[in-house]
Design a protein around this motif. Structure first.
Motif, mmCIF file in Angstrom:
data_model
loop_
_atom_site.group_PDB
_atom_site.id
_atom_site.type_symbol
_atom_site.label_atom_id
_atom_site.label_comp_id
_atom_site.label_asym_id
_atom_site.label_seq_id
_atom_site.Cartn_x
_atom_site.Cartn_y
_atom_site.Cartn_z
ATOM 1 N N LEU A 158 -3.996 30.218 3.114
ATOM 2 C CA LEU A 158 -3.478 30.771 4.377
ATOM 3 C C LEU A 158 -4.254 32.001 4.837
ATOM 4 O O LEU A 158 -4.298 32.325 6.005
ATOM 5 N N TRP A 179 -1.046 20.586 2.478
ATOM 6 C CA TRP A 179 -1.072 21.896 3.133
ATOM 7 C C TRP A 179 -1.450 22.991 2.134
ATOM 8 O O TRP A 179 -2.166 23.917 2.455
ATOM 9 N N CYS A 186 -6.842 34.784 15.524
ATOM 10 C CA CYS A 186 -5.623 34.121 15.965
ATOM 11 C C CYS A 186 -5.147 34.669 17.293
ATOM 12 O O CYS A 186 -5.586 35.714 17.734
ATOM 13 N N GLN A 229 -3.890 29.479 15.160
ATOM 14 C CA GLN A 229 -5.328 29.360 14.924
ATOM 15 C C GLN A 229 -5.887 28.315 15.880
ATOM 16 O O GLN A 229 -5.336 27.220 16.009
ATOM 17 N N ARG A 283 0.190 29.119 12.053
ATOM 18 C CA ARG A 283 -0.012 29.649 10.693
ATOM 19 C C ARG A 283 1.037 30.671 10.280
ATOM 20 O O ARG A 283 0.946 31.256 9.218
ATOM 21 N N GLN A 317 2.841 27.668 5.745
ATOM 22 C CA GLN A 317 2.161 26.387 5.992
ATOM 23 C C GLN A 317 2.662 25.757 7.285
ATOM 24 O O GLN A 317 1.906 25.080 7.985
ATOM 25 N N ILE A 342 -7.905 32.542 7.564
ATOM 26 C CA ILE A 342 -7.689 32.046 8.917
ATOM 27 C C ILE A 342 -8.560 32.801 9.903
ATOM 28 O O ILE A 342 -8.593 34.022 9.904
ATOM 29 N N LEU A 345 3.085 34.675 6.860
ATOM 30 C CA LEU A 345 2.200 33.508 6.852
ATOM 31 C C LEU A 345 2.937 32.332 6.216
ATOM 32 O O LEU A 345 3.715 32.524 5.274
#
Ligand SMILES: Cc1cc2nc3c(=O)[nH]c(=O)nc-3n(C[C@H](O)[C@H](O)[C@H](O)COP(=O)(O)OP(=O)(O)OC[C@H]3O[C@@H](n4cnc5c(N)ncnc54)[C@H](O)[C@@H]3O)c2cc1C
Length: 555
Positions: free
Chosen positions: A418, A413, A424, A162, A180, A198, A421, A196
């Motif tokens: 998630l 986090w 990307c 990201q 991500r 953290q 986002i 996905l």
């Protein structure tokens, strides 16, 4: 399919497994690994793990030996940290059940071997199959942990990054890249999945397959380096490739290493006529640093025109040899070489990459929430040359540090979602419709072979400016060919590895061309001296703004 875990670990060697086992206490962990979970360099490590555990040893001595090997490029703070943490990490492994060879008393709980460059006996080992013993214990522990999920035959293609703008009011202060997750190819079902997480931990090991001759297993194609570079992370010191001096030379032996410990136990290098030659190259003779020994063998082979030299330990007691080196003894015997009587034919081979993805003391890369641990990382421990058996140690220590860092950040986090986002890099790969231009698969095998041969001949143990320039041109052409032709080939792991191999080769050459001196493992005949005023620093490479990569599968 889309998966969500707290932590995504790429690789099931000592770095990935050690991290996962520690971090699983604070969250869910996915380990994706591109082949069978045991198929790692870790599994093939023979000699052992360097650590200060002997009564006559000290942290200071281990630090000095590491710094001497690193030839002016080690980062002192990292060396201090790794060496001081070593004994605790080794004891953790022993407590987990790794059957290290015992010492003679309570004061000396481990049998400690000696390897080149070490001034004391400090190599903890499980016979000559240390890596296998460690790998099996770690895999068993990971499988027993309900917070860890292992995905075999899952190959990471690229990271999900990201691009975040940090703003104050209406003014953009800074752009930051945050990792991500990753796009992952399930190579058995030929499907691409989104993972996905953290934070992502690259624990992808080395890049030995860039060279024609290597001690590394096939998985060591440098994927992690290529993935990190494409994502924009900083890489360093890729010119420092360690060539192990003694790989078994036999048509039926693929990548089989004759451990440095054989020389540690008195093995001597001799030529075809039985003459020992190391005394002509270094006062430490057969126990000189690996780069010295590899160059000496290279010189002897070039002088004589012989295909190999020989390592002779037959003067030691036969029973001792069989007990100390059961794996090497059996392997050689199966090929008709009785090492208790015959010298072993050996050649040098690409073994270990000292450079890699730049990290700090916690294993953090230049991209937020992306970590690199183990052989794919450049932590500053090895500098220009790795001290034998310091790599398993480095992987364990940095896995520990990274796990502490991730665990302490997990709560904060988790507060962000998630799924929310923004766009990307790269866009998710699409499966090709796969009508399958199978006949074009020859492009992969052909280029794979050319790259490895080119790197061996032009970017090997001894380099010159001319050979490096030629190699750079050749690689540029091969990369162009890959860009032009490959998008028509259905996505498969060989294609992905070829792309990564070409990129890593290009980056090794770029670093080698930059360094206009000889230091540690980088030896250039046109610049044979060390040049401290100009070159006592790391060689950093990072993706140019204009550089573009096509996604392996986007059609
Ligand atoms: C023959 C041999 C002997 C050695 N002996 C010693 C020794 O005695 N002492 C010592 O300290 N060091 C030794 N080394 C070096 C040491 O073994 C390695 O540096 C260390 O094991 C690396 O551990 P790692 O966890 O970083 O990587 P590895 O153990 O190589 O694991 C890498 C993992 O990443 C996975 N992977 C790679 N790319 C992808 C991708 N794109 N997607 C998904 N998964 C991926 C692989 O499948 C593998 O599971 C030896 C190495 C070899 C080859």
């Amino acid at each position: 399919m889309e998966y969500q875990f707290d932590l995504l670990v790429v690789g099931s060697g000592i770095a990935g497994l050690t991290f996962a086992l520690k971090a699983a206490a604070s969250g869910t962990v996915a380990i994706v690994t591109k082949k069978d979970k045991l198929e790692t360099s870790t599994n093939y490590a023979q000699g052992g793990i360097a650590s200060v555990l002997g009564p006559d040893d000290s942290f200071q001595l281990h630090i000095e030996d590491t710094l001497n090997a690193g030839d002016g490029l080690c980062h002192q703070d990292v060396v201090d940290m790794v060496v001081h943490n070593g004994p605790d990490r080794v004891r953790e492994l022993a407590n987990l059940g790794v059957p290290f060879d015992h010492g003679s008393s309570q004061m000396a709980p481990f049998d400690l071997g000696r390897e080149g460059g070490h001034t004391r006996n400090r190599i903890v080992h499980a016979h000559d199959m240390t890596g296998q013993a460690v790998e099996q214990v770690l895999v068993a522990a990971a499988e027993a942990n309900p917070n860890i999920h292992i995905f075999e035959n899952h190959l990471v293609l690229d990271l999900i990054i990201q691009h975040r703008s940090l703003k104050a009011g209406t003014v953009t202060l800074q752009h930051e890249d945050v990792c991500r997750g990753a796009y992952v190819l399930d190579s058995q079902h030929e499907e691409v999945h989104t993972f996905l997480a953290q934070a992502v931990l690259l624990c992808t090991g080395g890049a030995g397959k860039v060279y024609l001759y290597t001690s590394n297993p096939d998985v060591a194609a440098g994927d992690g380096l290529a993935i990190a570079y494409r994502a924009g992370a900083r890489l360093a010191n890729l010119e420092f490739v360690q060539f192990h001096p003694t790989c078994l030379y036999h048509p039926q032996a693929k990548n089989f290493l004759i451990s440095e410990a054989v020389r540690g136990e008195g093995g001597r290098l001799i030529d075809r006529r039985g003459r020992a030659f190391m005394e002509h190259y270094h006062p430490l003779k057969d126990l000189a640093f690996r780069d010295v020994v590899a160059r000496a063998i290279d010189t002897e082979m070039k002088k004589s025109g012989d295909d190999c030299v020989f390592l002779d330990i037959s003067h030691r007691d036969a029973e001792f040899i069989q007990q100390r080196f059961p794996n090497i003894y059996q392997k050689c015997l199966s090929l008709g070489i009785d090492i208790t009587r015959d010298p072993i034919p050996v050649v040098p081979a690409a073994h270990y990459l000292c450079g890699g993805i730049l990290t700090d003391l916690q294993g953090r890369t230049s991209i937020e929430n992306l970590y690199a641990i183990g052989e794919c990382a450049c932590t500053g421990l090895h500098g220009a040359n790795r001290l034998a058996s310091n790599s398993l140690l480095e992987a364990m220590v940095f896995a520990h540090e990274a796990s502490l860092h991730c665990s302490s950040n997990m709560e904060s986090w988790r507060r962000r979602s998630l799924r929310e986002i923004p766009p990307c890099f790269p866009t998710p790969p699409k499966q090709s419709s796969g009508s399958g231009l199978q006949s074009e698969m020859v492009l992969i095998t052909h280029n794979w072979d050319i790259i490895r041969r080119l790197m061996w001949n032009y970017v090997g143990i001894v380099r010159t400016d001319k050979r490096l320039a030629l190699a750079q041109n050749h690689i540029a052409q091969i990369s162009l060919e890959i860009r032009e032709h490959m998008p028509n080939i259905p996505l498969n792991s060989d294609l992905v590895e070829l792309q990564n191999l070409a990129l890593v080769a290009e980056l090794i050459i770029r670093c080698a061309i930059q360094r206009k001196e000889s230091r540690g493992l980088h030896y250039n005949l046109d610049h044979p001296q060390k040049d401290d005023p100009n070159w006592q620093r790391d060689t950093v490479v990072v993706k140019h703004q204009t550089e573009e990569f096509f996604c392996a599968s986007s059609k």
